[in-house]
Motif scaffolding. Structure first.
Motif, PDB file in Angstrom:
ATOM      1  N   LYS A  15      40.489  95.747  73.639  1.00 41.59           N
ATOM      2  CA  LYS A  15      41.640  95.908  74.591  1.00 41.59           C
ATOM      3  C   LYS A  15      42.387  94.523  74.809  1.00 41.59           C
ATOM      4  N   GLY A  17      45.593  95.340  76.345  1.00 37.26           N
ATOM      5  CA  GLY A  17      46.443  95.659  77.817  1.00 37.26           C
ATOM      6  C   GLY A  17      46.289  97.181  77.960  1.00 37.26           C
ATOM      7  N   GLY A  18      47.306  97.532  78.726  1.00 33.79           N
ATOM      8  CA  GLY A  18      47.283  98.784  79.183  1.00 33.79           C
ATOM      9  C   GLY A  18      47.431  99.849  77.981  1.00 33.79           C
ATOM     10  N   ASP A  21      43.953 101.234  77.621  1.00 34.35           N
ATOM     11  CA  ASP A  21      43.482 102.082  78.896  1.00 34.35           C
ATOM     12  C   ASP A  21      44.346 103.688  78.454  1.00 34.35           C
ATOM     13  N   ARG A 310      47.645  89.649  82.399  1.00 35.72           N
ATOM     14  CA  ARG A 310      48.163  88.693  81.157  1.00 35.72           C
ATOM     15  C   ARG A 310      49.268  87.623  82.029  1.00 35.72           C
ATOM     16  N   LYS A 315      55.389  89.124  82.975  1.00 40.98           N
ATOM     17  CA  LYS A 315      54.780  89.118  84.203  1.00 40.98           C
ATOM     18  C   LYS A 315      55.177  88.266  85.447  1.00 40.98           C
ATOM     19  N   LEU A 337      43.527  85.945  88.458  1.00 42.56           N
ATOM     20  CA  LEU A 337      42.694  86.207  87.334  1.00 42.56           C
ATOM     21  C   LEU A 337      43.775  86.598  86.152  1.00 42.56           C
ATOM     22  N   GLY A 338      43.959  85.583  85.326  1.00 45.61           N
ATOM     23  CA  GLY A 338      44.968  85.637  84.297  1.00 45.61           C
ATOM     24  C   GLY A 338      44.789  84.799  83.034  1.00 45.61           C
ATOM     25  N   SER A 339      45.164  85.490  82.077  1.00 47.16           N
ATOM     26  CA  SER A 339      44.755  84.933  80.590  1.00 47.16           C
ATOM     27  C   SER A 339      46.449  84.434  80.066  1.00 47.16           C
ATOM     28  N   VAL A 367      39.906  83.585  82.447  1.00 48.88           N
ATOM     29  CA  VAL A 367      39.172  84.429  81.305  1.00 48.88           C
ATOM     30  C   VAL A 367      39.716  85.804  81.365  1.00 48.88           C
ATOM     31  N   PHE A 368      39.418  86.553  80.287  1.00 52.19           N
ATOM     32  CA  PHE A 368      39.503  88.146  80.412  1.00 52.19           C
ATOM     33  C   PHE A 368      38.370  88.754  80.746  1.00 52.19           C
ATOM     34  N   ALA A 373      37.657  91.289  87.273  1.00 50.21           N
ATOM     35  CA  ALA A 373      38.664  92.172  87.622  1.00 50.21           C
ATOM     36  C   ALA A 373      38.254  93.140  88.620  1.00 50.21           C
ATOM     37  N   TYR A 377      39.759  93.322  92.527  1.00 51.27           N
ATOM     38  CA  TYR A 377      40.572  94.508  93.079  1.00 51.27           C
ATOM     39  C   TYR A 377      39.687  94.839  94.224  1.00 51.27           C
ATOM     40  N   LEU A 394      49.212  99.046  85.084  1.00 48.95           N
ATOM     41  CA  LEU A 394      48.130  99.864  85.403  1.00 48.95           C
ATOM     42  C   LEU A 394      47.425  99.199  86.832  1.00 48.95           C
ATOM     43  N   THR A 395      47.839  98.052  86.801  1.00 49.30           N
ATOM     44  CA  THR A 395      46.949  97.160  87.934  1.00 49.30           C
ATOM     45  C   THR A 395      47.244  97.781  89.355  1.00 49.30           C
ATOM     46  N   ILE A 398      45.192 101.045  89.740  1.00 49.53           N
ATOM     47  CA  ILE A 398      43.823 100.547  89.722  1.00 49.53           C
ATOM     48  C   ILE A 398      43.617  99.929  91.216  1.00 49.53           C
TER      49      ILE A 398
HETATM   50  P1  ADP Z   1      49.473  95.061  80.236  1.00 48.88           P
HETATM   51  O1  ADP Z   1      49.477  96.055  79.328  1.00 48.88           O
HETATM   52  O2  ADP Z   1      51.075  94.631  80.173  1.00 48.88           O
HETATM   53  O3  ADP Z   1      48.966  93.910  80.173  1.00 48.88           O
HETATM   54  P2  ADP Z   1      48.895  96.704  82.633  1.00 48.88           P
HETATM   55  O4  ADP Z   1      49.078  96.677  83.994  1.00 48.88           O
HETATM   56  O5  ADP Z   1      49.632  97.752  81.989  1.00 48.88           O
HETATM   57  O6  ADP Z   1      49.224  95.600  81.887  1.00 48.88           O
HETATM   58  O7  ADP Z   1      47.420  96.435  82.119  1.00 48.88           O
HETATM   59  C1  ADP Z   1      46.542  95.724  82.400  1.00 48.88           C
HETATM   60  C2  ADP Z   1      45.234  96.100  82.213  1.00 48.88           C
HETATM   61  O8  ADP Z   1      44.582  94.883  81.830  1.00 48.88           O
HETATM   62  C3  ADP Z   1      44.341  96.288  83.463  1.00 48.88           C
HETATM   63  O9  ADP Z   1      43.325  97.169  83.149  1.00 48.88           O
HETATM   64  C4  ADP Z   1      43.887  95.203  84.031  1.00 48.88           C
HETATM   65  O10 ADP Z   1      42.615  95.187  84.923  1.00 48.88           O
HETATM   66  C5  ADP Z   1      43.455  94.200  82.811  1.00 48.88           C
HETATM   67  N1  ADP Z   1      43.567  92.969  82.728  1.00 48.88           N
HETATM   68  C6  ADP Z   1      44.808  92.123  82.755  1.00 48.88           C
HETATM   69  N2  ADP Z   1      44.393  90.693  83.047  1.00 48.88           N
HETATM   70  C7  ADP Z   1      43.055  90.744  82.863  1.00 48.88           C
HETATM   71  C8  ADP Z   1      42.144  89.816  83.056  1.00 48.88           C
HETATM   72  N3  ADP Z   1      42.271  88.501  82.943  1.00 48.88           N
HETATM   73  N4  ADP Z   1      40.656  90.202  82.936  1.00 48.88           N
HETATM   74  C9  ADP Z   1      40.292  91.191  82.934  1.00 48.88           C
HETATM   75  N5  ADP Z   1      41.344  92.412  82.950  1.00 48.88           N
HETATM   76  C10 ADP Z   1      42.371  91.950  82.995  1.00 48.88           C
END
Ligand code: ADP
Length: 488
Positions: A15, A17-18, A21, A310, A315, A337-339, A367-368, A373, A377, A394-395, A398
């Motif tokens: 994974k 990003g979105g 998912d 991210r 963003k 929380l951002g990488s 970190v990711f 995460a 939330y 998605l955030t 969620i």
């Molecule tokens: P994108 O696909 O543009 O990154 P989305 O909002 O569609 O943005 O999806 C982001 C997904 O990645 C979500 O499931 C979110 O929880 C997860 N995510 C983003 N940054 C992190 C992080 N640093 N650690 C864990 N999960 C993250």
């Protein structure tokens, strides 16, 4: 209908990003409703995880397009929970899928073209799908391959759907990757439907999918309109407008079992299965305390804002930084929380980290980490999502599952999933968060001020959280819309 998702990501094992998912959530829903679905993806080195059923060899073969390229390939059968996977293991001398990460390599075009040619090879020799669903630039060239190349006269011509998750990344490529694969490509570089708009000496792999897929979807209705404009189409607005009859926006879902606050091991205290305000507040408090302890934040009663993202220009990094400054000035806490992969954005947030070093109301971790995460939330009261564009996002969905109120810029899927608490034209039950339109700091500040006021007004606050419980962002709804496109 035998459906193949051709993808480069799947949650949670591969994974970025979105997109990951979506491939996971949509496939789960399709399997649950009795459809025959498989996901074919590269056998990355990091997939050796316990979450996968031990992969078994389906067949071994050799891919060759000319006498000087012979690439041994093994196809494996595996399962991620109840999802059947086909893993493509290329034994190429570049070790294309043994790089420890999915994207970001200099030869990404070569790596994913290799994956596509090996996927075609699989379809030609092992299994013939009736429907192929492609995702973004790394897989979209397969539409061209099927429609115009090897499979032109195939007796089983599959229907091809392309989903656009993000128009920013298009996969522009020279002849080099094709030549390396031993594929004659001069004819490709004469096809207007493949050539990059800005630099016609290059192929645009995403454009190939847009031109040749039977149907195109994108991940929210608003984004489907935005990408037909100059600002959001990134020079493919013309190609998309030409295909607008075939283009549809379907808002992503989230997997309600996967993101389930009443069954989540990452939390200190899970949430009740039905809306019970007092219990929800107790769970939020317990999770906030855990987060505060874990990350040396002050044990504060003030509201906690967060961003989980991210960190890149899409963003809205300037606004994220401003949200931190502004909310801290107002006495709130902020968890980021951002990488970051973009070096400039990385530097920006290293400076932010340095500026607030030792501040007991701020924590940033780059970190990711999905467990963190989930806890964020569950612990945070508000999530700030000030994206300059957001295909779906998605955030925010969620977050609402975990009773964390979204503050979003009105763009793409954010506009389609968050209704402002003061929007008079909406039904009271639809109002779930705060929405601002411009990229000006002032508009974001107003939303934060309104959020702080809501936090003190327990009655209204409870009403908004009760609206979160009524939101249906399940894949059931989105999968039905996809099935309509599949069967068109
Ligand atoms: P994108 O696909 O543009 O990154 P989305 O909002 O569609 O943005 O999806 C982001 C997904 O990645 C979500 O499931 C979110 O929880 C997860 N995510 C983003 N940054 C992190 C992080 N640093 N650690 C864990 N999960 C993250």
């Amino acid at each position: 209908m035998s459906i193949f998702q051709v993808a480069t990501e799947i949650a949670p094992i591969a994974k970025v990003g979105g997109l990951a998912d979506v491939v996971y959530g949509l496939s789960k829903e399709l399997v649950a409703t009795g459809h025959d679905v498989k996901i074919i993806l590269p056998y990355y080195d990091f997939l050796k995880t316990k979450k996968l059923c031990a992969p078994k060899v389906i067949c071994k073969s050799t891919f060759s397009c000319s006498s000087h390229t012979k690439i041994p390939v093994t196809y494996y059968d595996s399962k991620l929970e109840d999802l059947p996977l086909v893993l493509v293991k290329a034994e190429d001398k570049d070790h294309s899928f043994e790089r420890g990460s999915i994207y970001g390599q200099m030869d990404d075009s070569y790596r994913f073209l290799l994956f596509l040619y090996l996927t075609m090879h699989y379809f030609e020799t092992c299994e013939k799908p009736s429907l192929i669903h492609l995702h973004d630039w790394p897989t979209s060239f397969l539409a061209y391959l099927y429609k115009c190349d090897a499979m032109e006269n195939s007796p089983l011509d599959p229907k091809i759907i392309l989903t656009l998750h993000n128009m920013l990344h298009q996969g522009r490529t020279s002849k080099k990757p094709f030549e390396k694969l031993g594929i004659e490509c001069s004819h490709l570089f004469k096809d207007d439907k493949l050539l990059d708009q800005n630099n016609p000496t290059l192929l645009n792999l995403l454009k190939a999918g847009i031109s040749y897929a039977d149907n195109i979807t994108t991940v929210s209705p608003t984004y489907s309109k935005e990408i037909q404009t100059r600002e959001f189409g990134y020079a493919l607005d013309g190609a998309l407008t030409q295909r607008k009859e075939a283009l549809k926006g379907i808002l992503n879902g989230i997997d309600h079992n996967y993101w389930n606050p009443s069954k989540d091991n990452s939390l200190k205290k899970e949430f009740p299965t039905t809306f019970q305000f007092e219990k929800i507040m107790k769970a939020k408090k317990a999770n906030k305390e855990k987060l505060q302890t874990m990350f040396n934040l002050k044990d504060s009663k003030s509201p906690l804002f967060c961003t989980v993202s991210r960190l890149d220009t899409q963003k809205g990094p300037e606004l994220i930084e401003h949200a931190i400054t502004f909310s801290l000035d107002r006495g709130a806490q902020f968890f980021l929380l951002g990488s970051a992969s973009d070096p400039l954005v990385k530097k920006q947030f290293e400076e932010v980290k340095e500026k607030y070093k030792g501040n007991p109301n701020f924590h940033m971790t780059d970190v990711f980490d999905e467990n963190v995460a989930r806890l964020v939330y569950a612990a945070a009261d508000f999530i700030v999502i000030p994206s300059s564009f957001e295909p779906c996002g998605l955030t925010q969905m969620i977050a609402m599952r975990y009773y964390c109120i979204p503050i979003v810029r009105k763009t793409g899927g954010l506009a389609d999933s968050v209704v402002d608490i003061d929007q008079d034209s909406a039904l009271a039950v639809e109002r779930v968060g705060f929405v601002f339109e411009s990229k000006e700091k002032h508009d974001l500040e107003q939303c934060i001020e309104r959020a702080l006021a809501l936090y003190l007004d327990k009655e209204s606050y409870e009403e908004i959280l009760s609206n979160h419980a009524l939101q249906d962002f399940s894949w059931e709804r989105s999968a039905k819309a996809y099935l309509k496109v599949y069967s068109k």
